[in-house]
Every structure is written in C-alpha cells, then in structure tokens.
Design a protein around this motif. Structure first.
Motif, PDB file in Angstrom:
ATOM      1  N   GLU A  10       0.831  -1.202   0.000  1.00 50.53           N
ATOM      2  CA  GLU A  10       0.000   0.000   0.000  1.00 50.53           C
ATOM      3  C   GLU A  10       0.868   1.255   0.000  1.00 50.53           C
ATOM      4  O   GLU A  10       0.585   2.223  -0.704  1.00 50.53           O
ATOM      5  CB  GLU A  10      -0.935   0.033   1.223  1.00 50.53           C
ATOM      6  CG  GLU A  10      -1.947  -1.079   1.269  1.00 50.53           C
ATOM      7  CD  GLU A  10      -1.375  -2.391   1.814  1.00 50.53           C
ATOM      8  OE1 GLU A  10      -0.297  -2.387   2.446  1.00 50.53           O
ATOM      9  OE2 GLU A  10      -2.011  -3.431   1.577  1.00 50.53           O
ATOM     10  N   ARG A  13       2.579   1.664  -3.481  1.00 54.64           N
ATOM     11  CA  ARG A  13       1.653   2.170  -4.496  1.00 54.64           C
ATOM     12  C   ARG A  13       1.362   3.650  -4.271  1.00 54.64           C
ATOM     13  O   ARG A  13       1.323   4.429  -5.220  1.00 54.64           O
ATOM     14  CB  ARG A  13       0.350   1.356  -4.481  1.00 54.64           C
ATOM     15  CG  ARG A  13       0.493  -0.018  -5.086  1.00 54.64           C
ATOM     16  CD  ARG A  13      -0.864  -0.646  -5.374  1.00 54.64           C
ATOM     17  NE  ARG A  13      -1.775  -0.621  -4.236  1.00 54.64           N
ATOM     18  CZ  ARG A  13      -1.917  -1.608  -3.359  1.00 54.64           C
ATOM     19  NH1 ARG A  13      -1.203  -2.708  -3.471  1.00 54.64           N
ATOM     20  NH2 ARG A  13      -2.779  -1.500  -2.367  1.00 54.64           N
ATOM     21  N   SER A  65      -5.418  -0.357  -5.909  1.00 50.65           N
ATOM     22  CA  SER A  65      -4.775  -1.481  -6.594  1.00 50.65           C
ATOM     23  C   SER A  65      -4.029  -0.930  -7.799  1.00 50.65           C
ATOM     24  O   SER A  65      -4.378   0.129  -8.321  1.00 50.65           O
ATOM     25  CB  SER A  65      -5.802  -2.520  -7.051  1.00 50.65           C
ATOM     26  OG  SER A  65      -6.531  -2.037  -8.144  1.00 50.65           O
TER      27      SER A  65
END
Length: 112
Positions: A10, A13, A65
């Motif tokens: 997480e 990203r 995502s």
C-alpha cells in the motif's frame, strides 16, 4: 542515510502514485499556461479541471490497486492531449494572424 522508500504494498503504491503525479505536473503546467495564453482561457481552465479530476481518479485508483490507476491515467492523457491541441491551435492562429493576416478562430466563430 536517505529514508527508505520500500515497505508494505500500500505504501509503495501510494509513493509511486505521488511520484508519478509530481512527474506530470510540469508538463501539465506548461500546457495549461500555453493553452490559456494563446487560446481561450475558459477552455484551458475546463481542460485543466478535467486533468486535476483525472489525476485524483488516478491517485485513488492506484492506492487501491495497481490496475485501478488505468482509467484515471487514460483520462489524464486525454486531457493533456486536449490541452496540447488547443495550445497548438492558438499558437498556429497567432502565427497566421501575425504573418498572413488570417484569423482562424474568428472565422470559426462566424461559422458557428
């Protein structure tokens, strides 16, 4: 030692989404400024708002995502190309008006 930029997926990203946004801002600002200077400011502002919304979609999607970034990325590319198109149209009109006394935007405005 510089801080580490690795960690949970997480975080990676989120960090990459932020870096990507920072990398695109100079391109966006130059196109927005050029389009606003040589074309209509209202049109440039509308495409600029579209770009900001697209970047928001990109960031939120990427944090969720890695495949979630795609719609926002494509929308931001479309808005950058629209800004590029109106900037080039404005520059071309300025050159034609200066050197050949042809005003494309005025002609199009009369037709519409």
């Amino acid at each position: 030692m510089p801080p580490a930029v690795t960690g949970p997926p997480e975080f990676e990203r989120t960090f990459r989404a932020q870096q990507n946004c920072v990398e695109f801002y100079p391109i966006f600002l130059v196109l927005l400024w050029t389009a606003g200077t040589f074309f209509y400011q209202e049109v440039a502002a509308a495409f600029g708002l579209l770009y900001i919304f697209a970047r928001h979609m990109y960031f939120k999607g990427y944090v969720a995502s890695s495949k979630g970034r795609i719609p926002g990325f494509y929308l931001s590319l479309i808005s950058l190309f629209l800004l590029l198109f109106v900037a080039l149209l404005g520059i071309t009109n300025g050159l034609l008006k200066n050197y050949l006394d042809i005003n494309i935007l005025k002609t199009v405005k009369h037709i519409v």
